[in-house]
Write an enzyme that holds these catalytic residues in place. Sequence first.
Site, short mmCIF file in Angstrom:
data_model
loop_
_atom_site.label_atom_id
_atom_site.label_comp_id
_atom_site.label_asym_id
_atom_site.label_seq_id
_atom_site.Cartn_x
_atom_site.Cartn_y
_atom_site.Cartn_z
N GLY A 105 -4.30 -4.33 1.49
CA GLY A 105 -5.55 -4.94 1.96
C GLY A 105 -5.31 -6.26 2.67
N VAL B 63 5.93 -12.07 -5.12
CA VAL B 63 6.07 -11.04 -6.15
C VAL B 63 6.59 -11.67 -7.43
CG1 VAL B 63 7.18 -8.88 -6.79
CG2 VAL B 63 6.53 -9.28 -4.41
N PRO C 272 7.47 4.84 -2.45
CA PRO C 272 8.62 5.36 -3.22
C PRO C 272 8.24 6.55 -4.09
CG PRO C 272 7.88 3.25 -4.10
CD PRO C 272 7.15 3.45 -2.80
N ASP D 207 2.12 -14.35 0.20
CA ASP D 207 2.50 -13.23 -0.65
C ASP D 207 3.69 -13.63 -1.51
OD1 ASP D 207 2.07 -10.34 -1.38
OD2 ASP D 207 4.18 -10.24 -0.83
N HIS E 94 -4.17 32.04 9.27
CA HIS E 94 -3.42 32.96 8.43
C HIS E 94 -1.95 33.02 8.87
CE1 HIS E 94 -2.91 36.24 5.64
NE2 HIS E 94 -2.29 36.94 6.58
P1 FAD Z 1 -1.41 -4.80 -3.61
O1 FAD Z 1 -0.86 -3.80 -2.68
O2 FAD Z 1 -1.05 -4.68 -5.03
O3 FAD Z 1 -0.98 -6.21 -3.04
C1 FAD Z 1 -1.20 -7.42 -3.70
C2 FAD Z 1 -0.12 -8.40 -3.29
O4 FAD Z 1 -0.48 -9.71 -3.68
C3 FAD Z 1 1.22 -8.13 -3.97
O5 FAD Z 1 2.26 -8.20 -3.04
C4 FAD Z 1 1.33 -9.25 -4.99
O6 FAD Z 1 2.67 -9.56 -5.29
C5 FAD Z 1 0.63 -10.36 -4.25
N1 FAD Z 1 0.13 -11.44 -5.08
C6 FAD Z 1 -0.50 -11.36 -6.29
N2 FAD Z 1 -0.85 -12.59 -6.71
C7 FAD Z 1 -0.46 -13.46 -5.76
C8 FAD Z 1 -0.55 -14.88 -5.62
N3 FAD Z 1 -1.15 -15.63 -6.54
N4 FAD Z 1 -0.02 -15.46 -4.51
C9 FAD Z 1 0.59 -14.71 -3.56
N5 FAD Z 1 0.69 -13.38 -3.63
C10 FAD Z 1 0.17 -12.75 -4.72
N6 FAD Z 1 -2.63 4.62 -3.49
C11 FAD Z 1 -2.78 5.62 -2.58
O7 FAD Z 1 -3.64 5.52 -1.72
N7 FAD Z 1 -1.98 6.73 -2.61
C12 FAD Z 1 -0.99 6.88 -3.52
O8 FAD Z 1 -0.28 7.88 -3.52
C13 FAD Z 1 -0.80 5.83 -4.47
N8 FAD Z 1 0.19 5.92 -5.38
C14 FAD Z 1 0.42 4.89 -6.23
C15 FAD Z 1 1.47 4.99 -7.11
C16 FAD Z 1 1.74 3.98 -7.99
C17 FAD Z 1 2.90 4.10 -8.94
C18 FAD Z 1 0.91 2.80 -7.99
C19 FAD Z 1 1.18 1.69 -8.92
C20 FAD Z 1 -0.15 2.70 -7.11
C21 FAD Z 1 -0.41 3.74 -6.22
N9 FAD Z 1 -1.47 3.68 -5.32
C22 FAD Z 1 -1.66 4.71 -4.42
C23 FAD Z 1 -2.42 2.55 -5.31
C24 FAD Z 1 -2.11 1.55 -4.19
O9 FAD Z 1 -0.77 1.13 -4.28
C25 FAD Z 1 -3.05 0.35 -4.32
O10 FAD Z 1 -4.38 0.80 -4.33
C26 FAD Z 1 -2.89 -0.64 -3.16
O11 FAD Z 1 -1.59 -1.12 -3.08
C27 FAD Z 1 -3.86 -1.80 -3.34
O12 FAD Z 1 -3.69 -2.75 -2.34
P2 FAD Z 1 -4.10 -4.26 -2.58
O13 FAD Z 1 -3.98 -4.92 -1.24
O14 FAD Z 1 -5.38 -4.36 -3.29
O15 FAD Z 1 -3.00 -4.84 -3.56
#
Ligand code: FAD
Length: 506
Positions: free
Chosen positions: A17, A38, A60, A36, A482
């Site tokens: 996002g 980790v 992965p 960002d 098909h």
């Molecule tokens: P994230 O991608 O989690 O990103 C958040 C980022 O913010 C991270 O890099 C974190 O380190 C960073 N962060 C946190 N706090 C701070 C801070 N204070 N300062 C700076 N950086 C910070 N979704 C699918 O659509 N298809 C799939 O097949 C799928 N498989 C998945 C399999 C697994 C094992 C997992 C765990 C999830 C899977 N998902 C899948 C879900 C998907 O990964 C998440 O919905 C998506 O990554 C959410 O995006 P996000 O931007 O909300 O957060």
Amino acid sequence: ESASYDYDLAVIGGGSGGMAVAKKAASYGKKVVLFDFVKPSPQGTKWGLGGTCVNVGCVPKKLMHYAGLLGAGMHDAKAFGWKVGNPEHDWEAMVETVQNHVKMLNFRYRVGLKSAQVTYVNGLARLTGPHEVTCEKRGKETKHTAARVIIAVGGRPVIPDDVPGAREHALTSDDLFSLRTSPGKTLVVGASYIALECAGFMRELGLDVTVAVRSILLRGFDQQVAEKLGDVMKDLGVKFVRPAVPSKIEKTSDGKLEVTLVDSKSGEEVSKGTYDSVFYATGRKADTSGIGLETAGVKVNPNGKIPVENEQTNVEHIFAIGDCTSVDVMFHESHWANPELTPVAVQAGELLASRLYARATEQMDYSLVATAVFTPVEYGCCGLSEEDAIRLYGEDDVETYLFGFGTLEQSAAHRVKHVEGEEEDDMPATNLSKLVCLKSQGEKVIGFHFVGPNAGEITQGFGLAVRLGAKKSDFNKLVGIHPSDAESFCAMGITRSSGVSFVAEG
Ligand code: FAD
Ligand code: NA7
């Protein structure tokens, strides 16, 4: 608009996002900073830019699922004349391929931010005022101000704290995909899609896998399908202990893990087993503690999620997207939670940036999001499960069409079950096509479900039909391709209410 601030927009979190919203805002000429960082997992695993999906989620996971499918495919290959000998799996080689790809993506994301002219800061960020973000890196703090802030910190796996040894010894999805040596004999705890997907590919790669299921499989998904996926996994040799949860995990003198499983209802001991690894997939928690939400006056729910309306928090200039948010989704006259998926976070972010900076008005629609579960036999769905449909509309208003069958190529190759101690025999027909229809609306399809190969691809396409309000009669008029599995959805004839067997012969 924001001459008095360092930036027009500060984004906290560079995952699916955060990256999407930052790049989109920058494309409208805005000055954007993205933070960002980790935090290492309890086992010490770390990774690069791009968030959960790229590093420890979708990417992965799908690659390891593919590695598993290749194993099954090699069985079929023999039947079709390929001399493949007796293949053995090398975990280390797989992890290297997967991690090389992830590192390439990390690099590509970094370049992508640069060419989009987003300022990327690799550090842990927190709000220290309504418009101020403080970023910490190796003990050094820097302060940055912005007219608007978007929180996109995602979530992290949770390991329950009431099981002695769990937090100390268990792996999670944060660790598994970069594990340099094979996890070996593994106990999987949890029965969510993440638990079953990981259990599935580990088994397909030849590992001894046991799943401890607290109650049901795949809470929130269609339960007929969930049980089917469980059955197929059993046929592949995954052991299920149910209903069971670990009560303690102890390290033995030879470095293995001894796990006591108890009945999750009665609390009585059901088994004691020794494993090389214990893998917890018991849910995820929004990573919102310690990011200064209270300092900026942002409301947060007790479970850590940030309630938003059209991605806006209770503070006017602070927004949130992705897994860390709680959206009240109204769909079919009922309240639902927003799905935690990568494309949802991306689309919410891109639409938000266009509304904020390009006078767009389109809001994110969190309903009817198609999704797939990448278990050994895949599952894709869009819309309601059969039980949710019945719960909402009553049994009399819901008709379900069903068709169970085998994929042509696999049937010809006589894919076999490989349960230990049992003689190999043909795998039963694993595919299931299912349409849940609402009678009072001319049999509008309100639930699409497919179990079988390439379920993600198939469901993505049919998801459009469901979004457009297709009826059963539209599916009937559709001419099939098909031979394919997807053609099963054209002219499905067997209803649940007829009681006729829906499994094809032979
Ligand atoms: P994230 O991608 O989690 O990103 C958040 C980022 O913010 C991270 O890099 C974190 O380190 C960073 N962060 C946190 N706090 C701070 C801070 N204070 N300062 C700076 N950086 C910070 N979704 C699918 O659509 N298809 C799939 O097949 C799928 N498989 C998945 C399999 C697994 C094992 C997992 C765990 C999830 C899977 N998902 C899948 C879900 C998907 O990964 C998440 O919905 C998506 O990554 C959410 O995006 P996000 O931007 O909300 O957060
Ligand atoms: P989910 O979907 O929240 O599932 C958690 C799973 O773990 C589920 O099977 C639970 O069983 C089980 N669970 C939860 N707590 C425990 C404990 N203490 N012991 C044993 N088993 C437990 O989590 P995911 O991480 O897979 O998915 C996160 C989100 O991503 C999810 O919300 C999806 O929308 C997408 P239960 O059924 O509750 O008995």
